[in-house]
Design an enzyme around this catalytic site. Structure first.
Site, PDB file in Angstrom:
ATOM      1  N   CYS A 163       1.653  14.232 -21.130  1.00 23.58           N
ATOM      2  CA  CYS A 163       2.613  12.929 -20.990  1.00 23.58           C
ATOM      3  C   CYS A 163       2.604  11.993 -22.069  1.00 23.58           C
ATOM      4  O   CYS A 163       3.291  11.008 -22.049  1.00 23.58           O
ATOM      5  CB  CYS A 163       2.053  12.420 -19.838  1.00 23.58           C
ATOM      6  SG  CYS A 163       1.602  13.198 -18.462  1.00 23.58           S
ATOM      7  N   HIS A 295       1.126   2.766 -19.046  1.00 27.59           N
ATOM      8  CA  HIS A 295       1.188   4.081 -18.599  1.00 27.59           C
ATOM      9  C   HIS A 295       1.485   3.760 -16.948  1.00 27.59           C
ATOM     10  O   HIS A 295       2.575   4.554 -16.478  1.00 27.59           O
ATOM     11  CB  HIS A 295       0.207   5.082 -18.900  1.00 27.59           C
ATOM     12  CG  HIS A 295       0.608   6.497 -18.573  1.00 27.59           C
ATOM     13  ND1 HIS A 295       1.756   6.905 -18.945  1.00 27.59           N
ATOM     14  CD2 HIS A 295      -0.013   7.313 -18.251  1.00 27.59           C
ATOM     15  CE1 HIS A 295       1.770   8.142 -18.652  1.00 27.59           C
ATOM     16  NE2 HIS A 295       0.816   8.493 -18.307  1.00 27.59           N
ATOM     17  N   HIS A 332       7.506   8.861 -13.113  1.00 32.00           N
ATOM     18  CA  HIS A 332       6.724   9.188 -14.221  1.00 32.00           C
ATOM     19  C   HIS A 332       7.318  10.580 -14.854  1.00 32.00           C
ATOM     20  O   HIS A 332       7.453  11.568 -14.137  1.00 32.00           O
ATOM     21  CB  HIS A 332       5.278   9.759 -13.887  1.00 32.00           C
ATOM     22  CG  HIS A 332       4.432  10.139 -14.892  1.00 32.00           C
ATOM     23  ND1 HIS A 332       4.740  10.165 -16.193  1.00 32.00           N
ATOM     24  CD2 HIS A 332       2.875  10.433 -15.023  1.00 32.00           C
ATOM     25  CE1 HIS A 332       3.638  10.676 -16.997  1.00 32.00           C
ATOM     26  NE2 HIS A 332       2.576  10.844 -16.237  1.00 32.00           N
TER      27      HIS A 332
END
Length: 378
Positions: A163, A295, A332
């Site tokens: 990620c 995040h 995400h």
């Protein structure tokens, strides 16, 4: 000699829009792009919602022969790069083509193509694979296509670090421009993960929310998967000023770290090291920071861990920070997450309006930060 590095071009494709104008309008309004998934059979999944790029018609951007060659993730990468180059007003000369880098990030590459190939082979018993499978699934397909389109012959490569992929891509591009290795860089990332095999794998992890993404909220139930692509044009301040380019912002520091802890569970110390390294690289003190685009995945572990990391780095100043997670709106996007969030942050600082953490219901003592709940803030 180190150069100051500025952002002169921005491009984005995600659940909040197919261009930066639509993206920013939805972001500032706190509109969520999380809806019931349309690209897969939801009856086969425990979770129903995702942040898909809806209404995507590749024929608006590519000829059929190029559509055949480019997986969905690579299409997002190329279209966002085109917008960023237009925004920057770049006219590529032979010299600039040699002095420009392309650095992209992607976690899984051509997942849609890969999944379709396995379905054909194992379910439909079709032994003949598509002849373009390899160029479609390779993670650097987007970077490769960008190079071909603009005739860029400088360094071009792709980072795959889960990620953080596009964060690392932007950071490496920043360093190359700062250190004089190149004069300009196209940096970002892309992802397209809405294929049944991949979604079933996420289902098995039990971290996807059954409703929506609520970062930092006490009743958060997990992340929501997203897709898309984003690109930033980075160049030296001197070069940008010389050609009269509009400057969106400046990058002054970058840091990386590893937890050396657990394959899926985050550790606050690792995130803290990355932030301290970025501050040190930019010769900044914690008190110089006013906003953090977190995040903020909406999982129990991430949000509390990220809060602990921020408090470890900023100490008492953490109470004065504004912190929001735009994942609550665009989902995400895995390897593309950092690039989409970088565009969001650049717009926020340029326009003096901080995007909210959407879908927020109630404070969590483990996430005791000012998370800009539900409404953007000047």
């Amino acid at each position: 000699m180190r150069h100051r590095v500025v952002v002169t071009g921005l491009g984005v494709v995600c659940a909040l829009g197919h261009d930066t104008g639509t993206f920013w309008e939805n972001l500032r309004a706190g509109r969520s792009g999380i809806e019931p998934m349309e690209g897969v059979d939801r009856t086969q999944l425990r979770f129903q919602n995702g942040a898909e790029v809806r209404g995507w018609d590749p024929s608006k951007y590519f000829e059929q022969r190029d559509i055949d060659l480019l997986d969905r993730f690579a299409q997002f990468c190329v279209v966002s790069a085109r917008e960023a180059v237009r925004d920057a007003g770049i006219e590529f000369t032979p010299e600039l083509r040699e002095r420009t880098a392309i650095v992209t990030g992607s976690c899984v590459g051509g997942q849609c193509t890969e999944d379709e190939g396995f379905v054909n082979l194992y379910r439909r018993n079709n032994p003949r694979g598509h002849p373009l499978t390899i160029p479609r699934v390779m993670a650097n397909a987007g970077a490769s296509r960008i190079s071909l389109e603009f005739g860029i012959v400088g360094p071009a490569w792709t980072v795959s670090t889960a990620c953080s992929s596009s964060n690392h891509a932007i950071g490496q591009a920043f360093r190359m421009v700062r250190d004089g290795d190149v004069d300009m860089a196209l940096a970002g990332g892309s992802e397209a993960i809405f294929s049944m095999g991949f979604l079933k794998s996420w289902e098995a992890m039990r971290v996807v929310s059954p409703d929506t993404c609520r970062p930092f909220s006490k009743d958060r139930r997990g992340l929501i998967l997203g897709e898309g692509g984003a690109c930033l044009v980075l160049e030296t301040l001197q070069g940008a000023q010389a050609r009269g380019a509009k400057i969106h912002g400046e990058i002054v520091g970058f840091g990386m770290s590893a937890d050396a802890h657990h394959i899926t569970q985050p550790l606050s110390g690792g995130a803290a090291r990355a932030m301290r390294a970025a501050l040190a690289d930019g010769a900044l003190q914690p008190e110089h920071i006013g906003y953090i685009n977190a995040h903020g995945t909406g999982t129990a572990a991430n949000d509390a861990t990220e809060t602990a990391a921020i408090r470890a780095v900023f100490c008492a100043h953490a109470d004065k920070l504004a912190v929001s997670s735009t994942n609550s709106m665009h989902g995400h996007a895995l390897g593309a997450a950092g690039a989409i969030e970088a565009v969001a942050t650049t717009f926020a600082l340029e326009n003096g309006l901080l995007p909210p953490t959407a879908n927020f219901n109630e404070p969590d003592p483990a996430c005791n930060l000012d998370v800009i709940p539900n409404q953007a803030r000047a």
